[in-house]
Design a protein around this motif. Sequence first.
Motif, PDB file in Angstrom:
ATOM      1  N   LYS A 210       0.828  -1.191   0.000  1.00 47.35           N
ATOM      2  CA  LYS A 210       0.000   0.000   0.000  1.00 47.35           C
ATOM      3  C   LYS A 210       0.867   1.247   0.000  1.00 47.35           C
ATOM      4  O   LYS A 210       1.676   1.461   0.893  1.00 47.35           O
ATOM      5  N   ILE A 212       1.829   5.173   0.345  1.00 43.63           N
ATOM      6  CA  ILE A 212       1.458   6.323   1.174  1.00 43.63           C
ATOM      7  C   ILE A 212       1.540   7.550   0.288  1.00 43.63           C
ATOM      8  O   ILE A 212       2.623   7.928  -0.186  1.00 43.63           O
ATOM      9  N   ASP A 244       3.225   1.503   3.156  1.00 37.97           N
ATOM     10  CA  ASP A 244       2.672   1.358   4.503  1.00 37.97           C
ATOM     11  C   ASP A 244       3.336   0.176   5.208  1.00 37.97           C
ATOM     12  O   ASP A 244       3.428  -0.927   4.655  1.00 37.97           O
ATOM     13  N   SER A 246       2.357  -1.004   8.293  1.00 33.75           N
ATOM     14  CA  SER A 246       1.484  -1.588   9.310  1.00 33.75           C
ATOM     15  C   SER A 246       1.301  -3.086   9.081  1.00 33.75           C
ATOM     16  O   SER A 246       1.368  -3.559   7.939  1.00 33.75           O
TER      17      SER A 246
END
Length: 580
Positions: A210, A212, A244, A246
């Motif tokens: 993903k 950013i 990303d 996370s």
Amino acid sequence: MKLIGRARGRSLDAKWLGSFRCHPAWNQSGCAGRLRLRVLAFIVGFAMASDSTRWVGGLGLLLFCSLAVGSPVPDIFSESAAQQHGLTRAWFTQMQIDPGRGRVRELILEGGTLFMLSDQSVISAIDAETGSTLWSIQVGTRGFPTLTPAANRRLVAAVNGSTLYVFNRQNGKLLWQKRLDGAPGAGPALSQQRAYVPLLDGRLVAYRLKEIRDGFMESESREPLSPEEKAARTAAFYESLRLDQSPQTPLFTSAPGRPMVQPVVTRENADEEHVIWATDKGFLCAGRIDRRDPTILELRWRLETDAPIVAKPSYLPPDANVLQDSGLIIAGSEDGFIYAIRERDGRQMWRFATGEPIVEDPVVLGHYIFAPNQLGGMYCLDAKTGGQVWWTPEVTRFVAASKDRVYASDKIGLLHVLSAKTGAKIDTIATASLPIKLTNPESDRIFLASSSGMIQCLHEPSVVDPLIRRAPSEDFDLADGGKPAGKAAAKAKPADEEMNGEARASQPRPVGGGGGGGGARVGSSRPTTSKKAAANGGGAKKKAKAGEAGGIPFGMPAMPGAMPGAMPGAKPAAKGNKKP
């Protein structure tokens, strides 16, 4: 002058010694002089020594001469040698590799950039047109094996040991890494949103990458921009790309056997992405992720062959002259067959028997397929019918093709120049000193490399600009919104309902089930193609445009001779194409 020796009572004439000749390939590679000097030293030492010390003297003089001369080193393929074979050398470069510790393992070409992988887990990016080195990075741990990397317009992904690394394609900066939940079976594949990694336990795992996006990029993009400003802004965004970090739960699906071949992302748009992979039990599998509801990696279908699949499948986008309502997947198996599979539903369109195992990747160029087999011999097939256009012996690997010529290599390192129209041999080029030959389906350029890091690019002098056959993939402004598929997709007719009774009978063997929360169970007698997936399989007109954007010309005559691809001087498609 004569050297009087006692060997068999004969005299050794220096003129005869000077006439010693090497194989033509050795002469061209520059090792002829070294070999002749070593043989001459052994003969002189053998002749001049006494009976009791003849062998000792000969071997001693040979060892001394070997140390003085040194081992043969591959030379640059000279411009004069290239001209003799109707080629010119565009560029050459010597990569920084310690010859005592590292060797070049393979070359990968993607979108005008050449990626070199060494056995010391170093990846270097090289401009394929100029030969200039863009960057060089160490991937993971030097002592761990690094599998074949993958690249798209923004990222480069590689697996080192049991860790997946993702780098910025523009500068080689490490953006993301993930410890795999299992041992990898092959290198990864990349879509614009995900990295697909095959594991030895039979799973194909998809990791979300993903991006950013900075706020200033989104705010300034609303202003009207000139093409130059838009290109500069896009380049700046690629340069500062971030991913990303996370935690995430990856998607996965599974199939019988171990996937030992790098997957291929066949098709992607704003709504979905498709991937194919193969296993050592002879299964060719197709998966799909719905980007509007990205919770499942769906196993859509699988086809079983009679032997392991060890060659990477190829993909032909929808083409009005071949199969306009679906892409075509071309796969070779060790059972000796080339299979053509309709991507939309897994239906086998045709298969062709080569008589020998297929271990090298089949190559698709427009309406033609080039399929070499293991023992030597390459077939040119018609992509629509599977009929044989021509066959040529000896060669075991496709290298490149221009409009009128096909270049292929054999087991002893020779480069064969073939007629694109008939497959007849035109010329043979001694390239044993450059054993690493890139299979290039993207353009007409010939890329050769030595194990010590000497990389060279050759092409025909009449073709100044590359014949680009594969345009860069489109960029989509994507975001996971979890949106429902919509009524249009629900009303569409599933692919299995469109098929008549005869087509149903030719369906592949029962497909298996996937993981990650979806897919039919293994051994299910019904196909796993969902209505949502089938809804995106229709639309011949839309898919024809997608094939054209992929660099496949539709107006090409269905005959060999004028090789499919762009005409001389064609340029790659511009970045930032509009959404389909």
